[in-house]
Design a protein around this motif. Structure first.
Motif, PDB file in Angstrom:
ATOM      1  N   LYS A 193       8.387 -49.440 -52.113  1.00 12.99           N
ATOM      2  CA  LYS A 193       8.588 -50.877 -51.958  1.00 12.99           C
ATOM      3  C   LYS A 193       8.444 -51.289 -50.491  1.00 12.99           C
ATOM      4  CE  LYS A 193      11.752 -51.355 -55.846  1.00 12.99           C
ATOM      5  NZ  LYS A 193      13.135 -51.692 -56.235  1.00 12.99           N
ATOM      6  N   LEU A 194       9.064 -50.531 -49.616  1.00 15.68           N
ATOM      7  CA  LEU A 194       8.953 -50.823 -48.189  1.00 15.68           C
ATOM      8  C   LEU A 194       7.509 -50.688 -47.717  1.00 15.68           C
ATOM      9  CD1 LEU A 194      12.109 -48.977 -46.843  1.00 15.68           C
ATOM     10  CD2 LEU A 194      11.683 -51.438 -46.761  1.00 15.68           C
ATOM     11  N   TYR A 195       6.854 -49.643 -48.158  1.00 13.01           N
ATOM     12  CA  TYR A 195       5.467 -49.377 -47.782  1.00 13.01           C
ATOM     13  C   TYR A 195       4.573 -50.566 -48.144  1.00 13.01           C
ATOM     14  CZ  TYR A 195       0.809 -47.251 -48.268  1.00 13.01           C
ATOM     15  OH  TYR A 195      -0.530 -46.984 -48.199  1.00 13.01           O
ATOM     16  N   TYR A 196       4.647 -51.016 -49.387  1.00 14.52           N
ATOM     17  CA  TYR A 196       3.800 -52.128 -49.815  1.00 14.52           C
ATOM     18  C   TYR A 196       4.177 -53.440 -49.127  1.00 14.52           C
ATOM     19  CZ  TYR A 196       1.417 -49.347 -53.336  1.00 14.52           C
ATOM     20  OH  TYR A 196       0.645 -48.414 -53.969  1.00 14.52           O
ATOM     21  N   ARG A 197       5.452 -53.640 -48.902  1.00 10.15           N
ATOM     22  CA  ARG A 197       5.885 -54.869 -48.238  1.00 10.15           C
ATOM     23  C   ARG A 197       5.345 -54.925 -46.804  1.00 10.15           C
ATOM     24  NH1 ARG A 197      12.003 -56.918 -48.015  1.00 10.15           N
ATOM     25  NH2 ARG A 197      11.439 -57.857 -49.989  1.00 10.15           N
ATOM     26  N   VAL A 198       5.475 -53.841 -46.074  1.00  8.26           N
ATOM     27  CA  VAL A 198       5.001 -53.816 -44.690  1.00  8.26           C
ATOM     28  C   VAL A 198       3.476 -53.795 -44.648  1.00  8.26           C
ATOM     29  CG1 VAL A 198       4.994 -52.490 -42.538  1.00  8.26           C
ATOM     30  CG2 VAL A 198       7.117 -52.771 -43.832  1.00  8.26           C
ATOM     31  N   LEU A 199       2.851 -53.103 -45.592  1.00  9.58           N
ATOM     32  CA  LEU A 199       1.393 -53.075 -45.645  1.00  9.58           C
ATOM     33  C   LEU A 199       0.834 -54.482 -45.839  1.00  9.58           C
ATOM     34  CD1 LEU A 199      -1.098 -51.221 -45.611  1.00  9.58           C
ATOM     35  CD2 LEU A 199      -0.863 -51.032 -48.090  1.00  9.58           C
ATOM     36  N   GLU A 200       1.455 -55.249 -46.692  1.00 16.05           N
ATOM     37  CA  GLU A 200       1.014 -56.630 -46.907  1.00 16.05           C
ATOM     38  C   GLU A 200       1.178 -57.463 -45.635  1.00 16.05           C
ATOM     39  OE1 GLU A 200       2.105 -60.604 -49.484  1.00 16.05           O
ATOM     40  OE2 GLU A 200       2.735 -58.659 -50.260  1.00 16.05           O
ATOM     41  N   ALA A 201       2.315 -57.338 -44.979  1.00 22.23           N
ATOM     42  CA  ALA A 201       2.551 -58.082 -43.739  1.00 22.23           C
ATOM     43  C   ALA A 201       1.546 -57.670 -42.665  1.00 22.23           C
ATOM     44  CB  ALA A 201       3.976 -57.864 -43.249  1.00 22.23           C
ATOM     45  N   MET A 202       1.274 -56.381 -42.591  1.00 23.94           N
ATOM     46  CA  MET A 202       0.322 -55.875 -41.616  1.00 23.94           C
ATOM     47  C   MET A 202      -1.090 -56.390 -41.912  1.00 23.94           C
ATOM     48  SD  MET A 202      -0.596 -51.939 -40.681  1.00 23.94           S
ATOM     49  CE  MET A 202      -1.443 -51.702 -42.220  1.00 23.94           C
ATOM     50  N   CYS A 203      -1.488 -56.382 -43.171  1.00 22.93           N
ATOM     51  CA  CYS A 203      -2.816 -56.874 -43.554  1.00 22.93           C
ATOM     52  C   CYS A 203      -2.957 -58.364 -43.253  1.00 22.93           C
ATOM     53  CB  CYS A 203      -3.081 -56.614 -45.032  1.00 22.93           C
ATOM     54  SG  CYS A 203      -3.359 -54.892 -45.414  1.00 22.93           S
ATOM     55  N   THR A 204      -1.916 -59.117 -43.547  1.00 23.86           N
ATOM     56  CA  THR A 204      -1.942 -60.553 -43.279  1.00 23.86           C
ATOM     57  C   THR A 204      -2.101 -60.809 -41.781  1.00 23.86           C
ATOM     58  OG1 THR A 204      -0.571 -60.995 -45.210  1.00 23.86           O
ATOM     59  CG2 THR A 204      -0.646 -62.710 -43.527  1.00 23.86           C
ATOM     60  N   ALA A 205      -1.314 -60.113 -40.976  1.00 20.63           N
ATOM     61  CA  ALA A 205      -1.378 -60.297 -39.525  1.00 20.63           C
ATOM     62  C   ALA A 205      -2.730 -59.864 -38.972  1.00 20.63           C
ATOM     63  CB  ALA A 205      -0.256 -59.513 -38.851  1.00 20.63           C
ATOM     64  N   GLU A 206      -3.231 -58.717 -39.421  1.00 22.03           N
ATOM     65  CA  GLU A 206      -4.528 -58.224 -38.941  1.00 22.03           C
ATOM     66  C   GLU A 206      -5.660 -59.153 -39.356  1.00 22.03           C
ATOM     67  OE1 GLU A 206      -5.474 -55.468 -36.967  1.00 22.03           O
ATOM     68  OE2 GLU A 206      -3.343 -55.546 -36.496  1.00 22.03           O
ATOM     69  N   GLN A 252      -0.804 -60.789 -53.601  1.00 25.52           N
ATOM     70  CA  GLN A 252      -1.475 -61.079 -52.333  1.00 25.52           C
ATOM     71  C   GLN A 252      -2.170 -59.834 -51.793  1.00 25.52           C
ATOM     72  OE1 GLN A 252      -1.875 -63.981 -50.719  1.00 25.52           O
ATOM     73  NE2 GLN A 252      -3.037 -62.983 -49.103  1.00 25.52           N
ATOM     74  N   LEU A 253      -1.494 -58.691 -51.867  1.00 29.08           N
ATOM     75  CA  LEU A 253      -2.084 -57.442 -51.379  1.00 29.08           C
ATOM     76  C   LEU A 253      -3.263 -57.030 -52.253  1.00 29.08           C
ATOM     77  CD1 LEU A 253      -1.781 -55.389 -49.136  1.00 29.08           C
ATOM     78  CD2 LEU A 253      -0.134 -54.155 -50.546  1.00 29.08           C
ATOM     79  N   VAL A 254      -3.144 -57.205 -53.551  1.00 27.65           N
ATOM     80  CA  VAL A 254      -4.255 -56.901 -54.462  1.00 27.65           C
ATOM     81  C   VAL A 254      -5.455 -57.782 -54.132  1.00 27.65           C
ATOM     82  CG1 VAL A 254      -5.025 -56.995 -56.873  1.00 27.65           C
ATOM     83  CG2 VAL A 254      -2.804 -55.995 -56.304  1.00 27.65           C
ATOM     84  N   MET A 255      -5.188 -59.033 -53.748  1.00 31.94           N
ATOM     85  CA  MET A 255      -6.264 -59.928 -53.355  1.00 31.94           C
ATOM     86  C   MET A 255      -6.978 -59.406 -52.098  1.00 31.94           C
ATOM     87  SD  MET A 255      -5.775 -64.049 -53.560  1.00 31.94           S
ATOM     88  CE  MET A 255      -5.228 -64.227 -51.896  1.00 31.94           C
ATOM     89  N   TYR A 256      -6.205 -58.891 -51.151  1.00 25.81           N
ATOM     90  CA  TYR A 256      -6.814 -58.275 -49.967  1.00 25.81           C
ATOM     91  C   TYR A 256      -7.675 -57.084 -50.381  1.00 25.81           C
ATOM     92  CZ  TYR A 256      -4.200 -60.791 -46.354  1.00 25.81           C
ATOM     93  OH  TYR A 256      -3.695 -61.748 -45.523  1.00 25.81           O
ATOM     94  N   PHE A 257      -7.132 -56.253 -51.250  1.00 28.98           N
ATOM     95  CA  PHE A 257      -7.868 -55.064 -51.694  1.00 28.98           C
ATOM     96  C   PHE A 257      -9.202 -55.447 -52.335  1.00 28.98           C
ATOM     97  CE2 PHE A 257      -3.683 -52.541 -52.512  1.00 28.98           C
ATOM     98  CZ  PHE A 257      -3.533 -52.344 -51.148  1.00 28.98           C
TER      99      PHE A 257
END
Length: 123
Positions: A75-88, A13-18
């Motif tokens: 792991k924490l960094y990527y997990r929170v980054l994904e949540a932050m990107c989704t919310a933003e 999902q994060l790669v898709m955002y990228f």
């Protein structure tokens, strides 16, 4: 013991955002995270200078410990980054968060927070 059941890499999902952004932030984020986490959790403090015995074993254990803590923080960094990107993305009705993600100071602060959290759980 802090255990995050996710890989120490961006999720699909994060790669898709990228992929939807103007620049390839994935490479930059990976580079920044490696540099910063290596500074916080050095892998090889004295191991290269050891010739044997207990000091070398201790250095190896320190290196393994540092690598494990780096992985947990990542792991924490990527997990929170994904949540932050989704919310933003939902809040802005847009998927382009390049300006936020290419801010090195912000990313460094995020990594420092997760490194501190990991250190706190292992003391």
């Amino acid at each position: 013991h802090l255990s995050v059941p996710s890989p120490a890499k961006p999720s699909s999902q994060l790669v898709m955002y990228f992929a939807s952004w103007d620049v390839n932030v994935c490479c930059e984020l990976s580079r920044w995270s490696n540099i910063n986490l290596e500074a916080i959790f050095p892998n090889n403090v004295i191991g290269d200078r050891c010739t044997g015995g207990d000091l070398q074993k201790s250095a190896l254990l320190d290196s393994i410990w540092a690598q494990q803590r780096q992985q947990e923080a990542l792991k924490l960094y990527y997990r929170v980054l994904e949540a932050m990107c989704t919310a933003e993305a939902q809040m802005l009705n847009a998927n382009n968060l390049t300006s936020l993600l290419t801010n090195e100071r912000f990313q460094r602060c995020m990594l420092a927070c997760y490194a501190e959290l990991v250190l706190s759980t292992h003391k």
